[in-house]
Motif scaffolding. Sequence first.
Motif, PDB file in Angstrom:
ATOM      1  N   PRO A 198      57.276  -2.464  57.199  1.00 58.13           N
ATOM      2  CA  PRO A 198      57.954  -2.864  58.441  1.00 58.13           C
ATOM      3  C   PRO A 198      57.255  -3.972  59.225  1.00 58.13           C
ATOM      4  O   PRO A 198      57.808  -4.443  60.218  1.00 58.13           O
ATOM      5  CB  PRO A 198      58.020  -1.559  59.244  1.00 58.13           C
ATOM      6  CG  PRO A 198      57.005  -0.657  58.653  1.00 58.13           C
ATOM      7  CD  PRO A 198      56.849  -1.052  57.223  1.00 58.13           C
ATOM      8  N   GLU A 199      56.068  -4.403  58.786  1.00 57.82           N
ATOM      9  CA  GLU A 199      55.442  -5.573  59.409  1.00 57.82           C
ATOM     10  C   GLU A 199      56.102  -6.865  58.924  1.00 57.82           C
ATOM     11  O   GLU A 199      55.812  -7.950  59.423  1.00 57.82           O
ATOM     12  CB  GLU A 199      53.946  -5.622  59.090  1.00 57.82           C
ATOM     13  CG  GLU A 199      53.134  -4.595  59.856  1.00 57.82           C
ATOM     14  CD  GLU A 199      51.679  -4.554  59.414  1.00 57.82           C
ATOM     15  OE1 GLU A 199      51.212  -5.479  58.735  1.00 57.82           O
ATOM     16  OE2 GLU A 199      50.998  -3.564  59.755  1.00 57.82           O
ATOM     17  N   CYS A 200      56.972  -6.754  57.888  1.00 55.85           N
ATOM     18  CA  CYS A 200      57.667  -7.949  57.378  1.00 55.85           C
ATOM     19  C   CYS A 200      58.707  -8.407  58.391  1.00 55.85           C
ATOM     20  O   CYS A 200      59.173  -7.633  59.224  1.00 55.85           O
ATOM     21  CB  CYS A 200      58.393  -7.628  56.077  1.00 55.85           C
ATOM     22  SG  CYS A 200      57.308  -7.373  54.675  1.00 55.85           S
ATOM     23  N   ARG A 201      59.088  -9.678  58.250  1.00 51.59           N
ATOM     24  CA  ARG A 201      60.106 -10.230  59.165  1.00 51.59           C
ATOM     25  C   ARG A 201      61.434  -9.491  59.021  1.00 51.59           C
ATOM     26  O   ARG A 201      61.735  -8.968  57.941  1.00 51.59           O
ATOM     27  CB  ARG A 201      60.310 -11.710  58.840  1.00 51.59           C
ATOM     28  CG  ARG A 201      59.134 -12.561  59.242  1.00 51.59           C
ATOM     29  CD  ARG A 201      59.543 -14.005  59.174  1.00 51.59           C
ATOM     30  NE  ARG A 201      58.943 -14.644  58.016  1.00 51.59           N
ATOM     31  CZ  ARG A 201      59.376 -15.801  57.515  1.00 51.59           C
ATOM     32  NH1 ARG A 201      60.431 -16.395  58.031  1.00 51.59           N
ATOM     33  NH2 ARG A 201      58.761 -16.350  56.490  1.00 51.59           N
ATOM     34  N   ASP A 202      62.266  -9.518  60.066  1.00 52.15           N
ATOM     35  CA  ASP A 202      63.576  -8.845  60.062  1.00 52.15           C
ATOM     36  C   ASP A 202      64.396  -9.218  58.829  1.00 52.15           C
ATOM     37  O   ASP A 202      65.032  -8.378  58.211  1.00 52.15           O
ATOM     38  CB  ASP A 202      64.419  -9.250  61.296  1.00 52.15           C
ATOM     39  CG  ASP A 202      63.695  -9.000  62.595  1.00 52.15           C
ATOM     40  OD1 ASP A 202      62.757  -8.193  62.590  1.00 52.15           O
ATOM     41  OD2 ASP A 202      64.069  -9.630  63.605  1.00 52.15           O
ATOM     42  N   GLU A 203      64.401 -10.516  58.499  1.00 50.70           N
ATOM     43  CA  GLU A 203      65.229 -11.002  57.386  1.00 50.70           C
ATOM     44  C   GLU A 203      64.823 -10.346  56.060  1.00 50.70           C
ATOM     45  O   GLU A 203      65.650 -10.220  55.157  1.00 50.70           O
ATOM     46  CB  GLU A 203      65.125 -12.532  57.278  1.00 50.70           C
ATOM     47  CG  GLU A 203      63.715 -13.051  56.995  1.00 50.70           C
ATOM     48  CD  GLU A 203      63.641 -14.561  56.788  1.00 50.70           C
ATOM     49  OE1 GLU A 203      64.260 -15.291  57.583  1.00 50.70           O
ATOM     50  OE2 GLU A 203      62.962 -15.004  55.830  1.00 50.70           O
ATOM     51  N   VAL A 204      63.568  -9.915  55.951  1.00 48.33           N
ATOM     52  CA  VAL A 204      63.078  -9.255  54.732  1.00 48.33           C
ATOM     53  C   VAL A 204      63.468  -7.773  54.760  1.00 48.33           C
ATOM     54  O   VAL A 204      64.010  -7.231  53.793  1.00 48.33           O
ATOM     55  CB  VAL A 204      61.539  -9.417  54.604  1.00 48.33           C
ATOM     56  CG1 VAL A 204      60.968  -8.543  53.500  1.00 48.33           C
ATOM     57  CG2 VAL A 204      61.181 -10.875  54.383  1.00 48.33           C
ATOM     58  N   VAL A 205      63.198  -7.148  55.895  1.00 46.00           N
ATOM     59  CA  VAL A 205      63.496  -5.714  56.054  1.00 46.00           C
ATOM     60  C   VAL A 205      64.988  -5.451  55.832  1.00 46.00           C
ATOM     61  O   VAL A 205      65.384  -4.494  55.164  1.00 46.00           O
ATOM     62  CB  VAL A 205      63.002  -5.269  57.464  1.00 46.00           C
ATOM     63  CG1 VAL A 205      63.577  -3.941  57.861  1.00 46.00           C
ATOM     64  CG2 VAL A 205      61.469  -5.228  57.483  1.00 46.00           C
ATOM     65  N   GLU A 206      65.830  -6.365  56.382  1.00 43.99           N
ATOM     66  CA  GLU A 206      67.288  -6.188  56.276  1.00 43.99           C
ATOM     67  C   GLU A 206      67.782  -6.133  54.833  1.00 43.99           C
ATOM     68  O   GLU A 206      68.771  -5.470  54.537  1.00 43.99           O
ATOM     69  CB  GLU A 206      68.002  -7.333  57.008  1.00 43.99           C
ATOM     70  CG  GLU A 206      68.285  -6.989  58.460  1.00 43.99           C
ATOM     71  CD  GLU A 206      68.495  -8.198  59.335  1.00 43.99           C
ATOM     72  OE1 GLU A 206      68.935  -9.250  58.819  1.00 43.99           O
ATOM     73  OE2 GLU A 206      68.185  -8.092  60.541  1.00 43.99           O
ATOM     74  N   ILE A 207      67.137  -6.845  53.921  1.00 40.23           N
ATOM     75  CA  ILE A 207      67.636  -6.858  52.533  1.00 40.23           C
ATOM     76  C   ILE A 207      66.770  -5.973  51.617  1.00 40.23           C
ATOM     77  O   ILE A 207      66.840  -6.083  50.398  1.00 40.23           O
ATOM     78  CB  ILE A 207      67.746  -8.305  51.972  1.00 40.23           C
ATOM     79  CG1 ILE A 207      66.397  -9.042  52.073  1.00 40.23           C
ATOM     80  CG2 ILE A 207      68.834  -9.079  52.690  1.00 40.23           C
ATOM     81  CD1 ILE A 207      66.366 -10.362  51.331  1.00 40.23           C
ATOM     82  N   SER A 208      65.961  -5.086  52.207  1.00 38.92           N
ATOM     83  CA  SER A 208      65.128  -4.185  51.400  1.00 38.92           C
ATOM     84  C   SER A 208      65.857  -2.869  51.149  1.00 38.92           C
ATOM     85  O   SER A 208      66.681  -2.447  51.957  1.00 38.92           O
ATOM     86  CB  SER A 208      63.815  -3.894  52.124  1.00 38.92           C
ATOM     87  OG  SER A 208      63.112  -5.092  52.336  1.00 38.92           O
ATOM     88  N   ASP A 209      65.539  -2.234  50.012  1.00 34.73           N
ATOM     89  CA  ASP A 209      66.156  -0.935  49.722  1.00 34.73           C
ATOM     90  C   ASP A 209      65.388   0.196  50.400  1.00 34.73           C
ATOM     91  O   ASP A 209      65.944   1.227  50.720  1.00 34.73           O
ATOM     92  CB  ASP A 209      66.155  -0.693  48.206  1.00 34.73           C
ATOM     93  CG  ASP A 209      66.967  -1.749  47.490  1.00 34.73           C
ATOM     94  OD1 ASP A 209      68.171  -1.835  47.762  1.00 34.73           O
ATOM     95  OD2 ASP A 209      66.385  -2.526  46.694  1.00 34.73           O
ATOM     96  N   PHE A 210      64.069  -0.002  50.562  1.00 32.49           N
ATOM     97  CA  PHE A 210      63.252   1.021  51.211  1.00 32.49           C
ATOM     98  C   PHE A 210      62.202   0.326  52.070  1.00 32.49           C
ATOM     99  O   PHE A 210      61.546  -0.618  51.621  1.00 32.49           O
ATOM    100  CB  PHE A 210      62.564   1.918  50.167  1.00 32.49           C
ATOM    101  CG  PHE A 210      61.658   2.950  50.790  1.00 32.49           C
ATOM    102  CD1 PHE A 210      62.176   4.099  51.367  1.00 32.49           C
ATOM    103  CD2 PHE A 210      60.275   2.757  50.837  1.00 32.49           C
ATOM    104  CE1 PHE A 210      61.346   5.033  51.981  1.00 32.49           C
ATOM    105  CE2 PHE A 210      59.439   3.689  51.437  1.00 32.49           C
ATOM    106  CZ  PHE A 210      59.982   4.841  52.010  1.00 32.49           C
TER     107      PHE A 210
END
Length: 301
Positions: A198-210
């Motif tokens: 969850p320290e990743c940018r929003d754009e990364v978190v949004e397209i993650s499966d977990f």
Amino acid sequence: MDKRELIEKINKLKKEKNAIILAHCYQNIEIDYVADFVGDSLGLSQLAAKTNADKIIFAGVYFMAETAKILNPAKKVYLPNISGCDMADMINLEQIKKFKEKNPNIPTVCYINSTAAVKSECDICCTSSNAIEVVKSLNTNEVLFVPDRYLAGWVEKNLPNVKITAYQGYCPTHFKISAEDIINKKNENPNAIVLSHPECRDEVVEISDFVGSTTQMMKYCKESKNKEFIVATELGVVQRLQRDYPDKKIIPISKEIFCPSMKENTLEDILYTLENENNEIKVDENIAKKAINCIDRMLKI
Ligand code: 13P
Ligand code: SF4
């Protein structure tokens, strides 16, 4: 001294001195040979809170050793290399005070990646593995969150009824990962599951499966029937997954995604610290007295 000798010496000496070695999973992987526990920030602080050892050698960054010292004022805590977390260092005592003054009478949550001085001004602490639960436990519709704006954004996404005013800190290592990196890896490995911190940018978190803490990502990978994983976090987690699950394809984003501070400790440094008891961590008594409430409140959840 070769590596085997070094490892034997450390393991012998830590027994003689009743010392425990706690390591974060972003540390150099060879440190696992001497560590008593390797894990995420929550696991490390839980362990630090209940250890019977007289001495704690922290293979991690400054705020981790400082947290261990606050939880164990009578014990000696050492950090083999004095290296800080760049995100934690984005906010100091004065800045947290100003932030609270600008947003008065709102409960303040601080990510454990913060200094003891900052913790001393906050109501409750959280880690990446329990941030949602911690905010939920406050039963409020508004909180201040420091220092990580991306962890704050992820909590807000999961608790849409809570308004979160975030301090604008971030992790420079996770910031390097973009959505484009994930999409490119996904195009090359269409069956892979995307795990991100969850320290990743929003754009990364949004397209993650977990999305989860380092330990939660490792647990997900262990328990999943899937065979391929794109891992959007620091290299230490990637390497440990590759070591532990050789039958699975663990795909890093890039070899450049590593935290320079976390990589400073070596086996040689750990041996030196065990032998010489250098870099003992001290926390101002008044700060520690206030900061412990913030940590204890989290540990009780
Ligand atoms: P966790 O191990 O708690 O997920 O935290 C990651 C991190 O960046 C520690 O500094
Ligand atoms: Fe801090 Fe980022 Fe390094 Fe974690 S990875 S210790 S948040 S700089």
